[in-house]
Write a protein that holds these residues in place. Sequence first.
Motif, PDB file in Angstrom:
ATOM      1  N   LEU A 254       1.064  -1.058   0.194  1.00  0.00           N
ATOM      2  CA  LEU A 254      -0.242  -0.033   0.214  1.00  0.00           C
ATOM      3  C   LEU A 254       0.928   1.196  -0.123  1.00  0.00           C
ATOM      4  N   ILE A 255       1.800   1.381   0.898  1.00  0.00           N
ATOM      5  CA  ILE A 255       3.149   2.546   0.899  1.00  0.00           C
ATOM      6  C   ILE A 255       3.388   2.557  -0.246  1.00  0.00           C
ATOM      7  N   SER A 256       4.052   1.026  -1.087  1.00  0.00           N
ATOM      8  CA  SER A 256       4.559   1.428  -2.691  1.00  0.00           C
ATOM      9  C   SER A 256       3.567   1.920  -3.482  1.00  0.00           C
ATOM     10  N   VAL A 257       2.782   1.470  -3.939  1.00  0.00           N
ATOM     11  CA  VAL A 257       1.586   1.739  -4.865  1.00  0.00           C
ATOM     12  C   VAL A 257       1.051   3.485  -3.893  1.00  0.00           C
ATOM     13  N   TRP A 258       1.306   4.286  -2.910  1.00  0.00           N
ATOM     14  CA  TRP A 258       0.850   5.459  -2.938  1.00  0.00           C
ATOM     15  C   TRP A 258       1.791   6.040  -2.957  1.00  0.00           C
ATOM     16  N   TYR A 259       3.648   5.881  -2.802  1.00  0.00           N
ATOM     17  CA  TYR A 259       4.300   6.963  -3.354  1.00  0.00           C
ATOM     18  C   TYR A 259       4.794   6.506  -4.863  1.00  0.00           C
ATOM     19  N   ARG A 260       3.767   5.371  -5.316  1.00  0.00           N
ATOM     20  CA  ARG A 260       4.060   4.997  -6.699  1.00  0.00           C
ATOM     21  C   ARG A 260       2.969   5.630  -7.286  1.00  0.00           C
ATOM     22  N   ASP A 261       2.230   6.313  -7.197  1.00  0.00           N
ATOM     23  CA  ASP A 261       0.911   7.550  -7.603  1.00  0.00           C
ATOM     24  C   ASP A 261       1.941   9.064  -7.374  1.00  0.00           C
ATOM     25  N   VAL A 262       2.459   9.331  -6.100  1.00  0.00           N
ATOM     26  CA  VAL A 262       2.866  10.392  -5.937  1.00  0.00           C
ATOM     27  C   VAL A 262       4.110  11.311  -7.450  1.00  0.00           C
ATOM     28  N   LEU A 263       5.002   9.709  -7.464  1.00  0.00           N
ATOM     29  CA  LEU A 263       6.063   9.656  -8.630  1.00  0.00           C
ATOM     30  C   LEU A 263       5.388   9.987  -9.344  1.00  0.00           C
ATOM     31  N   LEU A 264       3.992   9.420 -10.245  1.00  0.00           N
ATOM     32  CA  LEU A 264       3.165   9.588 -10.931  1.00  0.00           C
ATOM     33  C   LEU A 264       2.819  10.902 -11.801  1.00  0.00           C
ATOM     34  N   TYR A 265       2.251  11.140 -10.770  1.00  0.00           N
ATOM     35  CA  TYR A 265       1.873  12.587 -10.285  1.00  0.00           C
ATOM     36  C   TYR A 265       3.174  13.977 -10.868  1.00  0.00           C
ATOM     37  N   LYS A 266       4.032  13.628  -9.764  1.00  0.00           N
ATOM     38  CA  LYS A 266       5.234  14.960  -9.651  1.00  0.00           C
ATOM     39  C   LYS A 266       5.792  14.847 -11.360  1.00  0.00           C
ATOM     40  N   ALA A 267       5.629  13.562 -11.981  1.00  0.00           N
ATOM     41  CA  ALA A 267       6.251  13.797 -13.104  1.00  0.00           C
ATOM     42  C   ALA A 267       5.434  14.124 -14.795  1.00  0.00           C
ATOM     43  N   LYS A 269       1.290  15.145 -14.067  1.00  0.00           N
ATOM     44  CA  LYS A 269       0.364  16.255 -13.762  1.00  0.00           C
ATOM     45  C   LYS A 269      -0.303  15.502 -14.066  1.00  0.00           C
ATOM     46  N   ASP A 270      -1.315  13.741 -14.367  1.00  0.00           N
ATOM     47  CA  ASP A 270      -1.711  13.520 -14.927  1.00  0.00           C
ATOM     48  C   ASP A 270      -2.421  12.116 -14.178  1.00  0.00           C
ATOM     49  N   ILE A 271      -3.850  12.782 -13.507  1.00  0.00           N
ATOM     50  CA  ILE A 271      -4.661  12.116 -12.638  1.00  0.00           C
ATOM     51  C   ILE A 271      -5.049  11.030 -12.763  1.00  0.00           C
ATOM     52  N   ASN A 272      -5.297  10.518 -13.898  1.00  0.00           N
ATOM     53  CA  ASN A 272      -5.808   9.474 -14.501  1.00  0.00           C
ATOM     54  C   ASN A 272      -5.188   8.096 -14.308  1.00  0.00           C
ATOM     55  N   GLY A 273      -3.778   7.992 -14.237  1.00  0.00           N
ATOM     56  CA  GLY A 273      -3.471   6.525 -13.534  1.00  0.00           C
ATOM     57  C   GLY A 273      -3.372   6.584 -12.067  1.00  0.00           C
ATOM     58  N   VAL A 274      -3.323   7.721 -11.805  1.00  0.00           N
ATOM     59  CA  VAL A 274      -3.141   7.170 -10.012  1.00  0.00           C
ATOM     60  C   VAL A 274      -4.377   6.093  -9.574  1.00  0.00           C
ATOM     61  N   ILE A 275      -3.675   5.415  -8.261  1.00  0.00           N
ATOM     62  CA  ILE A 275      -5.079   4.435  -7.596  1.00  0.00           C
ATOM     63  C   ILE A 275      -5.091   4.948  -6.481  1.00  0.00           C
ATOM     64  N   PHE A 276      -4.936   5.776  -5.737  1.00  0.00           N
ATOM     65  CA  PHE A 276      -5.636   6.422  -5.323  1.00  0.00           C
ATOM     66  C   PHE A 276      -6.218   8.302  -5.675  1.00  0.00           C
ATOM     67  N   SER A 277      -6.997   7.677  -6.296  1.00  0.00           N
ATOM     68  CA  SER A 277      -7.401   8.418  -6.759  1.00  0.00           C
ATOM     69  C   SER A 277      -8.533   9.795  -6.122  1.00  0.00           C
ATOM     70  N   ASP A 278      -9.437   8.772  -5.439  1.00  0.00           N
ATOM     71  CA  ASP A 278     -10.448   9.143  -4.267  1.00  0.00           C
ATOM     72  C   ASP A 278      -9.262  10.420  -2.735  1.00  0.00           C
ATOM     73  N   GLN A 279      -7.629  10.446  -3.077  1.00  0.00           N
ATOM     74  CA  GLN A 279      -7.287  11.066  -2.136  1.00  0.00           C
ATOM     75  C   GLN A 279      -5.789  11.810  -2.635  1.00  0.00           C
ATOM     76  N   MET A 280      -5.984  12.582  -3.970  1.00  0.00           N
ATOM     77  CA  MET A 280      -5.850  13.843  -4.625  1.00  0.00           C
ATOM     78  C   MET A 280      -5.207  14.369  -4.234  1.00  0.00           C
ATOM     79  N   LYS A 281      -6.067  15.741  -3.373  1.00  0.00           N
ATOM     80  CA  LYS A 281      -5.322  16.299  -3.002  1.00  0.00           C
ATOM     81  C   LYS A 281      -3.931  16.050  -1.946  1.00  0.00           C
ATOM     82  N   TYR A 282      -3.992  14.419  -1.565  1.00  0.00           N
ATOM     83  CA  TYR A 282      -2.475  14.553  -0.205  1.00  0.00           C
ATOM     84  C   TYR A 282      -1.886  14.446  -1.185  1.00  0.00           C
ATOM     85  N   ILE A 283      -2.419  12.869  -2.755  1.00  0.00           N
ATOM     86  CA  ILE A 283      -1.126  12.932  -3.628  1.00  0.00           C
ATOM     87  C   ILE A 283      -0.274  14.131  -4.095  1.00  0.00           C
ATOM     88  N   LYS A 284      -1.245  14.826  -4.125  1.00  0.00           N
ATOM     89  CA  LYS A 284      -0.748  16.813  -4.906  1.00  0.00           C
ATOM     90  C   LYS A 284       0.463  16.857  -4.247  1.00  0.00           C
TER      91      LYS A 284
END
Length: 329
Positions: A254-267, A269-284
Amino acid sequence: MAGFKDVIGRKDLVSYIQNTIQNNQVSHAYIFNGERGAGKKMFAQLFAMTLQCEKGTTEPCNECHSCRQALSGNHPDIIRVTHEKPNTISVEDVRVQINNDIMIKPYNGKYKIYIVPDADLMTVQAQNALLKTIEEPPEYAVIILLTENAESLLPTILSRCVVLKIKNVKDTLIKKYLMEQMQIPDYQADICTAFAQGNIGRAIMLATSEHFNEIKEETIQLMKHIKEMELTDLVEAVKRLSGYKIEVSDILDLISVWYRDVLLYKATKDINGVIFSDQMKYIKERANTSSYEGIEIILKGIETAKTRLKANVNFDLVMELLLLTIKEN
């Protein structure tokens, strides 16, 4: 139970089995090989029911006397081999339940079918005992071995069986099934699909597990607030996580998926591939405050934690070091 037409994915395997039945080319011995939750028992049950079905088609009708017996687990010609020892199928198990029984002709149907779950637990002696039966079976006999690691069986067993590998199902099909058939919300279906890694049985288990949701919520809360936590807070968090020691791999994933989401969005800025899409505020927020190097250090730290835990390093120490790495990066 439904039929082959309702199987998710794996159309090649379904087609092979149905063609085998239709063309009357049923072998005396099969190995269904795949990881736990891949659907081995389901395929074995559908195969056995179809062979015994009174309608004689390539699907079980679920209505005839034979199908009803099979569905209730009371079909006299579909035998499930059991074993008393938890991690061993002994030579006595094979002799009593297969070898000594197989010469008795079927009670009702054309076939007498033996399903052996966890067949890779057979001792060498048990496999050798089974080999004699597989080499000279009665014409009505069908033996189905269910394994997670077929390569652990003797080469002489493997060479005399038709080996069918149950492959992973595409993520898109798993997500569609969870959402349409089980009414699982979009974001939750994404998480369960990501964790299942092609194993639809695991995806269904995760989607219906209150315990997994509990672990997920605990982990998400920790990831959301870890930057503001003091050392004493981290120690307290580790104490809470220690209650989930058995599922620690799920926590780390779960922690690994969270930080892959963070990395994906950072690189991207696309939210479509984010797994934890309901936590976008914190991912951003995390993506904006973390460097690429820091995220990479965290992901490596997760893998290091997995390695240490497998080596039986103290749980609390491993998790404290990991949380500190996450907090500092």
